[in-house]
Every structure is written in C-alpha cells, then in structure tokens.
Design a protein around this motif. Sequence first.
Motif, PDB file in Angstrom:
ATOM      1  N   SER A  34       0.865  -1.166   0.000  1.00 41.42           N
ATOM      2  CA  SER A  34       0.000   0.000   0.000  1.00 41.42           C
ATOM      3  C   SER A  34       0.909   1.224   0.000  1.00 41.42           C
ATOM      4  O   SER A  34       1.282   1.735   1.049  1.00 41.42           O
ATOM      5  N   PRO A  35       1.285   1.681  -1.196  1.00 42.15           N
ATOM      6  CA  PRO A  35       2.205   2.818  -1.263  1.00 42.15           C
ATOM      7  C   PRO A  35       1.545   4.100  -0.755  1.00 42.15           C
ATOM      8  O   PRO A  35       0.313   4.187  -0.711  1.00 42.15           O
ATOM      9  N   PRO A  36       2.342   5.090  -0.375  1.00 41.72           N
ATOM     10  CA  PRO A  36       1.749   6.372   0.063  1.00 41.72           C
ATOM     11  C   PRO A  36       0.839   6.937  -1.026  1.00 41.72           C
ATOM     12  O   PRO A  36       1.183   6.915  -2.206  1.00 41.72           O
ATOM     13  N   TYR A  37      -0.309   7.415  -0.613  1.00 37.20           N
ATOM     14  CA  TYR A  37      -1.251   8.005  -1.557  1.00 37.20           C
ATOM     15  C   TYR A  37      -0.756   9.395  -1.937  1.00 37.20           C
ATOM     16  O   TYR A  37      -0.047  10.046  -1.181  1.00 37.20           O
ATOM     17  N   TRP A  38      -1.162   9.855  -3.097  1.00 33.52           N
ATOM     18  CA  TRP A  38      -0.664  11.137  -3.577  1.00 33.52           C
ATOM     19  C   TRP A  38      -1.295  12.300  -2.822  1.00 33.52           C
ATOM     20  O   TRP A  38      -2.511  12.381  -2.650  1.00 33.52           O
ATOM     21  N   ALA A  39      -0.429  13.186  -2.334  1.00 32.86           N
ATOM     22  CA  ALA A  39      -0.798  14.483  -1.769  1.00 32.86           C
ATOM     23  C   ALA A  39      -1.676  14.407  -0.523  1.00 32.86           C
ATOM     24  O   ALA A  39      -2.452  15.310  -0.256  1.00 32.86           O
ATOM     25  N   LEU A  40      -1.555  13.339   0.248  1.00 34.29           N
ATOM     26  CA  LEU A  40      -2.366  13.249   1.457  1.00 34.29           C
ATOM     27  C   LEU A  40      -1.563  13.371   2.744  1.00 34.29           C
ATOM     28  O   LEU A  40      -2.109  13.799   3.757  1.00 34.29           O
ATOM     29  N   ARG A  41      -0.296  12.998   2.721  1.00 35.69           N
ATOM     30  CA  ARG A  41       0.516  13.074   3.943  1.00 35.69           C
ATOM     31  C   ARG A  41       1.930  13.500   3.625  1.00 35.69           C
ATOM     32  O   ARG A  41       2.498  13.105   2.619  1.00 35.69           O
ATOM     33  N   ASP A  42       2.472  14.271   4.533  1.00 32.70           N
ATOM     34  CA  ASP A  42       3.884  14.629   4.462  1.00 32.70           C
ATOM     35  C   ASP A  42       4.563  13.901   5.611  1.00 32.70           C
ATOM     36  O   ASP A  42       4.349  14.219   6.773  1.00 32.70           O
ATOM     37  N   TYR A  43       5.374  12.905   5.281  1.00 36.95           N
ATOM     38  CA  TYR A  43       6.053  12.110   6.304  1.00 36.95           C
ATOM     39  C   TYR A  43       7.356  12.764   6.756  1.00 36.95           C
ATOM     40  O   TYR A  43       8.080  12.202   7.571  1.00 36.95           O
ATOM     41  N   GLY A  44       7.685  13.913   6.188  1.00 35.71           N
ATOM     42  CA  GLY A  44       8.881  14.636   6.588  1.00 35.71           C
ATOM     43  C   GLY A  44      10.172  14.029   6.065  1.00 35.71           C
ATOM     44  O   GLY A  44      11.223  14.221   6.653  1.00 35.71           O
ATOM     45  N   ASP A  85      -7.630   7.264  -3.372  1.00 35.28           N
ATOM     46  CA  ASP A  85      -7.691   8.427  -4.244  1.00 35.28           C
ATOM     47  C   ASP A  85      -7.508   9.709  -3.439  1.00 35.28           C
ATOM     48  O   ASP A  85      -7.420   9.688  -2.213  1.00 35.28           O
ATOM     49  N   THR A  86      -7.461  10.805  -4.150  1.00 38.75           N
ATOM     50  CA  THR A  86      -7.253  12.129  -3.579  1.00 38.75           C
ATOM     51  C   THR A  86      -8.208  13.095  -4.259  1.00 38.75           C
ATOM     52  O   THR A  86      -8.471  12.964  -5.452  1.00 38.75           O
ATOM     53  N   TYR A  87      -8.705  14.058  -3.495  1.00 40.78           N
ATOM     54  CA  TYR A  87      -9.497  15.137  -4.082  1.00 40.78           C
ATOM     55  C   TYR A  87      -8.587  16.330  -4.303  1.00 40.78           C
ATOM     56  O   TYR A  87      -7.692  16.594  -3.500  1.00 40.78           O
ATOM     57  N   GLY A  88      -8.834  17.051  -5.380  1.00 34.28           N
ATOM     58  CA  GLY A  88      -8.073  18.266  -5.655  1.00 34.28           C
ATOM     59  C   GLY A  88      -8.261  19.242  -4.515  1.00 34.28           C
ATOM     60  O   GLY A  88      -9.370  19.438  -4.019  1.00 34.28           O
ATOM     61  N   GLY A  89      -7.155  19.843  -4.076  1.00 33.16           N
ATOM     62  CA  GLY A  89      -7.195  20.758  -2.942  1.00 33.16           C
ATOM     63  C   GLY A  89      -7.442  22.187  -3.354  1.00 33.16           C
ATOM     64  O   GLY A  89      -7.417  22.545  -4.523  1.00 33.16           O
ATOM     65  N   THR A  90      -7.676  22.991  -2.350  1.00 33.15           N
ATOM     66  CA  THR A  90      -7.932  24.401  -2.594  1.00 33.15           C
ATOM     67  C   THR A  90      -6.751  25.258  -2.176  1.00 33.15           C
ATOM     68  O   THR A  90      -6.831  26.468  -2.175  1.00 33.15           O
ATOM     69  N   GLY A  91      -5.656  24.615  -1.790  1.00 35.39           N
ATOM     70  CA  GLY A  91      -4.467  25.385  -1.420  1.00 35.39           C
ATOM     71  C   GLY A  91      -4.499  25.816   0.030  1.00 35.39           C
ATOM     72  O   GLY A  91      -5.145  25.205   0.870  1.00 35.39           O
ATOM     73  N   ASN A  92      -3.829  26.895   0.335  1.00 37.43           N
ATOM     74  CA  ASN A  92      -3.685  27.384   1.694  1.00 37.43           C
ATOM     75  C   ASN A  92      -5.022  27.823   2.267  1.00 37.43           C
ATOM     76  O   ASN A  92      -5.772  28.559   1.641  1.00 37.43           O
ATOM     77  N   LYS A  93      -5.319  27.382   3.473  1.00 37.88           N
ATOM     78  CA  LYS A  93      -6.569  27.715   4.145  1.00 37.88           C
ATOM     79  C   LYS A  93      -6.433  28.975   5.000  1.00 37.88           C
ATOM     80  O   LYS A  93      -7.326  29.291   5.766  1.00 37.88           O
ATOM     81  N   GLY A  94      -5.295  29.642   4.915  1.00 38.81           N
ATOM     82  CA  GLY A  94      -5.099  30.841   5.727  1.00 38.81           C
ATOM     83  C   GLY A  94      -5.043  30.495   7.198  1.00 38.81           C
ATOM     84  O   GLY A  94      -4.406  29.538   7.603  1.00 38.81           O
ATOM     85  N   ASN A  95      -5.759  31.245   8.020  1.00 32.78           N
ATOM     86  CA  ASN A  95      -5.761  31.002   9.469  1.00 32.78           C
ATOM     87  C   ASN A  95      -6.860  30.047   9.903  1.00 32.78           C
ATOM     88  O   ASN A  95      -7.044  29.815  11.079  1.00 32.78           O
ATOM     89  N   SER A  96      -7.612  29.516   8.966  1.00 37.28           N
ATOM     90  CA  SER A  96      -8.694  28.592   9.281  1.00 37.28           C
ATOM     91  C   SER A  96      -8.122  27.269   9.771  1.00 37.28           C
ATOM     92  O   SER A  96      -7.340  26.635   9.090  1.00 37.28           O
ATOM     93  N   LYS A  97      -8.502  26.875  10.996  1.00 34.84           N
ATOM     94  CA  LYS A  97      -8.010  25.616  11.556  1.00 34.84           C
ATOM     95  C   LYS A  97      -9.145  24.845  12.199  1.00 34.84           C
ATOM     96  O   LYS A  97     -10.009  25.422  12.847  1.00 34.84           O
TER      97      LYS A  97
END
Length: 188
Positions: A34-44, A85-97
């Motif tokens: 089960s390889p890493p999925y695209w654009a879902l995690r940054d393992y550092g 699968d992965t959904y296309g992202g919207t980029g930076n969410k600003g200060n929204s957490k």
Amino acid sequence: DKRMKNMKNKIIQGDCLDVLKTIPDESVDCVVTSPPYWALRDYGVVGQLGLESTFQEYITKLCDIFDEVKRVLKKEGTCWVNIGDTYGGTGNKGNSKDPKYKEGRNGQVKAINKSATQKSLCQIPSRFAIEMSNRGWILRNEIIWHKPNCMPSSVKDRFTVDFEKVFFFVKNKKYWFEQQLEKSIWFE
C-alpha cells in the motif's frame, strides 16, 4: 539464492527502489503493498513518494518502482496493490483551523495537492492501473475494499469515501492462484 534466504522473514527498511535493486531477478513469489497516496501526507522525508507536484509525476514515479517489482517477481508470482484516491485541494486555508486538528488531520495546515482541479476526484487508482497495463502488467481484478466503519467525512457536498481499491496484477498469463471457497448460508 543465498541473498534471498538472508531476507526471509526480515523487515528491510530503506528507499523501496534502492532495496528492490538489491533483490535478484524473479526471486519473489508475491508482493502486497500500500504505497503512500498522492498528496495526502507529508512524512517529513526528503524525496518521499506522494509529494510530487502533479499526479502525473506521482504515477510515473510509482510505476517506475513497480518496474523493479516486476523484475524481482517470479513468472508465476502475483502483485497486490492497495491504493486510495485524492481530491483536488484548494491550497492554503489561511488562518482557518479545525479545532480538533489544529495542524490539520495529517499534521499539515494547507492542502498539498493545490495543483489539481479543485474539489475534483483525481482518479489516481484508475490512472495507476492504466499505466501499469501500459507497462506490460496484466490486471486480473479490481477489488473494492469496503470499510463499513470508516471515519465519517466532514465534507458536506459529497458522500463519505468508505472504500479503497486493491488491484491484483500478474506479469504472465500463467500464475499461482487459489480461489477462496465460499459456503452459502441462507437466513430466513
């Protein structure tokens, strides 16, 4: 082969492409991964699989790895790949957490895959299966792994994804396979 006997029942840590290159040709019976999925995690990890800037780069890099898997797999061997699968992202969410996940669910505040079409399912599993077929793999099954107890999605404009795909590949028409036996049970 002595090298394979030394690898039996061992966990080998390292870059998968580098490790695969140390394994003799046609010496592996079965690969399950089960390889890493695209654009879902940054393992550092610098150069990690899954953080390519486009899904096309990801598919190419992933299938380059499976070119080596094909080399080490025995003629009658099988290869099983679980990929989501992965959904296309919207980029930076600003200060929204999210109050529950202040650094994002996977330790990241912004979407990694902002280059994909926003909100669109990227079709990574399908693209992967097609490229594997283009590279000479034989796709025997596309299996749906249903996850009835998955975590509900907080997204309100689509259904919760409660499955992943598992692809069953072989490199030759003749391979080892034992179909599971099923018992029919009738409930009235």
